[in-house]
Scaffold this motif. Structure first.
Motif, PDB file in Angstrom:
ATOM      1  N   ARG A  29      -2.555  -5.144  -1.949  1.00  0.00           N
ATOM      2  CA  ARG A  29      -2.052  -6.465  -1.555  1.00  0.00           C
ATOM      3  C   ARG A  29      -3.241  -7.393  -1.317  1.00  0.00           C
ATOM      4  O   ARG A  29      -4.174  -7.032  -0.595  1.00  0.00           O
ATOM      5  CB  ARG A  29      -1.220  -6.371  -0.279  1.00  0.00           C
ATOM      6  CG  ARG A  29       0.068  -5.570  -0.410  1.00  0.00           C
ATOM      7  CD  ARG A  29       1.163  -6.409  -1.054  1.00  0.00           C
ATOM      8  NE  ARG A  29       2.423  -5.680  -1.095  1.00  0.00           N
ATOM      9  CZ  ARG A  29       3.309  -5.652  -0.113  1.00  0.00           C
ATOM     10  NH1 ARG A  29       3.054  -6.300   1.014  1.00  0.00           N
ATOM     11  NH2 ARG A  29       4.439  -4.996  -0.249  1.00  0.00           N
ATOM     12  N   LEU A  30      -3.176  -8.581  -1.888  1.00  0.00           N
ATOM     13  CA  LEU A  30      -4.251  -9.557  -1.753  1.00  0.00           C
ATOM     14  C   LEU A  30      -3.718 -10.865  -1.190  1.00  0.00           C
ATOM     15  O   LEU A  30      -2.574 -11.251  -1.470  1.00  0.00           O
ATOM     16  CB  LEU A  30      -4.919  -9.822  -3.103  1.00  0.00           C
ATOM     17  CG  LEU A  30      -5.563  -8.629  -3.819  1.00  0.00           C
ATOM     18  CD1 LEU A  30      -6.061  -9.048  -5.191  1.00  0.00           C
ATOM     19  CD2 LEU A  30      -6.699  -8.050  -2.986  1.00  0.00           C
ATOM     20  N   PRO A  76     -12.027  -6.182   3.366  1.00  0.00           N
ATOM     21  CA  PRO A  76     -12.852  -6.986   4.286  1.00  0.00           C
ATOM     22  C   PRO A  76     -12.513  -8.465   4.250  1.00  0.00           C
ATOM     23  O   PRO A  76     -11.973  -8.990   3.269  1.00  0.00           O
ATOM     24  CB  PRO A  76     -14.280  -6.722   3.774  1.00  0.00           C
ATOM     25  CG  PRO A  76     -14.200  -5.388   3.104  1.00  0.00           C
ATOM     26  CD  PRO A  76     -12.834  -5.324   2.490  1.00  0.00           C
ATOM     27  N   ASP A  77     -12.842  -9.135   5.359  1.00  0.00           N
ATOM     28  CA  ASP A  77     -12.642 -10.578   5.523  1.00  0.00           C
ATOM     29  C   ASP A  77     -11.173 -10.974   5.482  1.00  0.00           C
ATOM     30  O   ASP A  77     -10.831 -12.113   5.150  1.00  0.00           O
ATOM     31  CB  ASP A  77     -13.414 -11.372   4.447  1.00  0.00           C
ATOM     32  CG  ASP A  77     -14.912 -11.118   4.491  1.00  0.00           C
ATOM     33  OD1 ASP A  77     -15.447 -10.982   5.609  1.00  0.00           O
ATOM     34  OD2 ASP A  77     -15.531 -11.045   3.412  1.00  0.00           O
ATOM     35  N   VAL A  89     -11.685   6.760   6.265  1.00  0.00           N
ATOM     36  CA  VAL A  89     -11.338   5.527   5.543  1.00  0.00           C
ATOM     37  C   VAL A  89     -11.972   4.325   6.238  1.00  0.00           C
ATOM     38  O   VAL A  89     -11.650   4.026   7.393  1.00  0.00           O
ATOM     39  CB  VAL A  89      -9.819   5.331   5.479  1.00  0.00           C
ATOM     40  CG1 VAL A  89      -9.478   4.062   4.706  1.00  0.00           C
ATOM     41  CG2 VAL A  89      -9.151   6.544   4.832  1.00  0.00           C
ATOM     42  N   PRO A  90     -12.894   3.610   5.579  1.00  0.00           N
ATOM     43  CA  PRO A  90     -13.498   2.421   6.183  1.00  0.00           C
ATOM     44  C   PRO A  90     -12.433   1.350   6.448  1.00  0.00           C
ATOM     45  O   PRO A  90     -11.594   1.068   5.594  1.00  0.00           O
ATOM     46  CB  PRO A  90     -14.505   1.954   5.128  1.00  0.00           C
ATOM     47  CG  PRO A  90     -14.717   3.131   4.236  1.00  0.00           C
ATOM     48  CD  PRO A  90     -13.434   3.893   4.239  1.00  0.00           C
ATOM     49  N   GLY A  97      -6.677  -8.705   2.515  1.00  0.00           N
ATOM     50  CA  GLY A  97      -5.534  -7.914   2.083  1.00  0.00           C
ATOM     51  C   GLY A  97      -5.634  -6.477   2.548  1.00  0.00           C
ATOM     52  O   GLY A  97      -6.344  -6.155   3.516  1.00  0.00           O
ATOM     53  N   GLU A  98      -4.923  -5.583   1.864  1.00  0.00           N
ATOM     54  CA  GLU A  98      -4.907  -4.173   2.219  1.00  0.00           C
ATOM     55  C   GLU A  98      -4.672  -3.333   0.977  1.00  0.00           C
ATOM     56  O   GLU A  98      -4.231  -3.834  -0.058  1.00  0.00           O
ATOM     57  CB  GLU A  98      -3.816  -3.883   3.253  1.00  0.00           C
ATOM     58  CG  GLU A  98      -2.402  -4.015   2.698  1.00  0.00           C
ATOM     59  CD  GLU A  98      -1.339  -3.639   3.717  1.00  0.00           C
ATOM     60  OE1 GLU A  98      -1.656  -3.544   4.911  1.00  0.00           O
ATOM     61  OE2 GLU A  98      -0.182  -3.459   3.308  1.00  0.00           O
ATOM     62  N   TRP A  99      -4.956  -2.045   1.102  1.00  0.00           N
ATOM     63  CA  TRP A  99      -4.680  -1.105   0.018  1.00  0.00           C
ATOM     64  C   TRP A  99      -4.147   0.197   0.617  1.00  0.00           C
ATOM     65  O   TRP A  99      -4.445   0.545   1.758  1.00  0.00           O
ATOM     66  CB  TRP A  99      -5.925  -0.830  -0.826  1.00  0.00           C
ATOM     67  CG  TRP A  99      -7.079  -0.249  -0.047  1.00  0.00           C
ATOM     68  CD1 TRP A  99      -8.104  -0.929   0.551  1.00  0.00           C
ATOM     69  CD2 TRP A  99      -7.311   1.143   0.234  1.00  0.00           C
ATOM     70  NE1 TRP A  99      -8.965  -0.067   1.191  1.00  0.00           N
ATOM     71  CE2 TRP A  99      -8.499   1.216   1.010  1.00  0.00           C
ATOM     72  CE3 TRP A  99      -6.645   2.315  -0.093  1.00  0.00           C
ATOM     73  CZ2 TRP A  99      -9.023   2.413   1.463  1.00  0.00           C
ATOM     74  CZ3 TRP A  99      -7.157   3.521   0.369  1.00  0.00           C
ATOM     75  CH2 TRP A  99      -8.338   3.560   1.126  1.00  0.00           C
ATOM     76  N   THR A 100      -3.345   0.905  -0.145  1.00  0.00           N
ATOM     77  CA  THR A 100      -2.816   2.200   0.281  1.00  0.00           C
ATOM     78  C   THR A 100      -2.759   3.138  -0.909  1.00  0.00           C
ATOM     79  O   THR A 100      -2.479   2.716  -2.039  1.00  0.00           O
ATOM     80  CB  THR A 100      -1.401   2.080   0.876  1.00  0.00           C
ATOM     81  OG1 THR A 100      -0.510   1.579  -0.121  1.00  0.00           O
ATOM     82  CG2 THR A 100      -1.382   1.155   2.075  1.00  0.00           C
TER      83      THR A 100
END
Length: 412
Positions: A189-190, A153-154, A103-104, A157-160
């Motif tokens: 999430r942003l 990136p930057d 996962v990057p 946020g995040e993702w799952t």
């Protein structure tokens, strides 16, 4: 000026808790204990009044390399068991391994872990009441599975994405409701702008359905195996010492058909929302409020427990005891309250006596007043009177005093 930095820090923390890991080559110990006094009153009459240790988390974490780490948490608590006997109980709450591969900007997490849906996985109990989806019985706080966790990136946020059993952390407790295949849940999430978080979650799973009067649950005696789907949309904004968080929840799930409960199932739709304002009066003192609304079957003006047969309820003593219409109910209230439309009001405060580390509370006093206010009657068919009977559910006022203390940097 200090408030200008406070809310962004809280917002970043909201979307980064699942990425905290122990330092490489060290064993980290952490804990969280919740000592609580809880009093329930109905019609100005005290129903319960008791002290107990609601939760006692003890956790161990270890980092083998920057890419591999793990955590184990047990909950040692004192409360009444289902058999009516009091005493200490122990349950496993976390047992997972983080793998920083594939996962990057993220990792894979395998084992018993928090569910990544709505506000469940990063809920920090700023009110004593659970997060919305957990409080109304859509998902439990934890489950067994594999999750893919990534950062956008930057710092945006995040993702799952989680592949979970769908049965909660007591996996196998009710095998008659267990899935033939795992469920899927995903969250994004942003942080679109300063002091703002927005998120969307989706859950897709299947569930066995049993007759209303069933007492032994198995796959063989189920009447259906149907989809359940849930969506959550959440947002949080802050301005100076004030923050406001909200969540909308949609849940489509199967129950026995009211008109043919022995052979058929139907899908019902539950909807609700939660609004949670918080005001930071000082660095240590927060005033909190919350309003939850939940309707477990918005398409009907009847409670979801109603069917036109005597099997709707099993009679014990002088009153009816309903068999569950869904696979799991939270234990905060008697199950009848989860079968009717209801509002829950909360007001209280949190006072942080000391930090365990910079920016992380160590010893907290929490005081909450909470009212469960049913909006409809519970209904069942009375075979003795040969008529449909309505049971009016009283509002429940709860006064909760809680002292929480914790140490270590583990996310529990």
């Amino acid at each position: 000026m200090k408030y200008a930095f406070l809310i962004p820090i809280l917002l970043v923390f909201l979307v980064s808790t699942c990425f905290s890991t122990p330092e490489t080559g060290t064993t980290e110990v952490g804990g969280n204990f919740w000592f609580r006094y809880h009093m329930d009153r109905v019609d100005e009459s005290t129903q319960t009044s008791a002290f107990n240790v609601e939760r006692g988390y003890i956790g161990l974490g270890y980092g083998w390399t920057p890419q591999i780490s793990g955590q184990m948490t047990v909950n040692v608590f004192s409360s009444q068991s289902s058999g009516g006997m009091g005493g200490w109980n122990v349950e496993l709450r976390d047992a997972y391994l983080n793998l920083g591969y594939i996962v990057p900007h993220g990792r894979i997490r395998v084992g018993l872990q928090k569910n990544y849906f709505g506000t469940v996985h990063d809920w920090k109990y700023l009110t004593v009441r659970r997060s919305l989806a957990n409080a109304v019985g859509v998902v439990q706080e934890r489950d067994y599975g594999i999750a893919f966790l990534g950062m956008i990136p930057d710092g945006m946020g995040e993702w799952t994405v989680g592949i979970m059993n769908g049965e909660g952390f007591s996996s196998g407790f009710a095998p008659g409701y267990a899935d033939r295949q795992p469920g899927i849940m995903a969250t994004v999430r942003l942080l679109p702008m300063r002091e703002t978080v927005v998120g969307v979650s989706v859950l897709k799973d299947k569930r066995y359905v049993h007759q209303w009067d069933q007492t032994v649950f198995s796959r063989q005696n189920s009447i259906a195996y149907e989809d359940r789907t849930a969506f959550s949309v959440m947002g949080r904004v802050g301005s100076g010492p004030f923050s406001l968080m909200g969540e909308y929840l949609y849940y489509d799930y199967p129950i026995p058909d009211r008109d043919d409960p022995d052979n058929c199932s139907v899908s019902v739709t539950g909807t609700g929302f939660s609004v949670f304002p918080m005001l930071r009066v000082t660095d240590k003192f927060d005033v909190v409020g919350r309003y939850d609304m939940w309707d477990p079957d918005k398409d009907s003006d009847r409670s979801i427990g109603r069917v036109e047969t005597s099997e709707a309820y099993t009679f014990v003593g002088d009153g009816p005891v309903q068999n569950p219409t869904t696979w799991w109910f939270p234990g905060d209230y008697s199950f009848e309250y989860y079968n009717v439309s209801h509002n829950v009001y909360t007001i209280g405060f949190n006072y942080n006596l000391t930090d365990r580390m910079e920016g992380s509370p160590g010893v907290i006093i929490q005081v909450n007043w909470q009212r469960m206010d049913p909006q409809e009657d519970l209904e069942w068919y009375d075979t003795v009177a040969d008529e449909t009977t309505q049971q009016s559910l009283d509002a429940v006022d709860s006064f909760i005093f809680q002292l929480r203390w914790g140490w270590g940097g583990l996310d529990m």
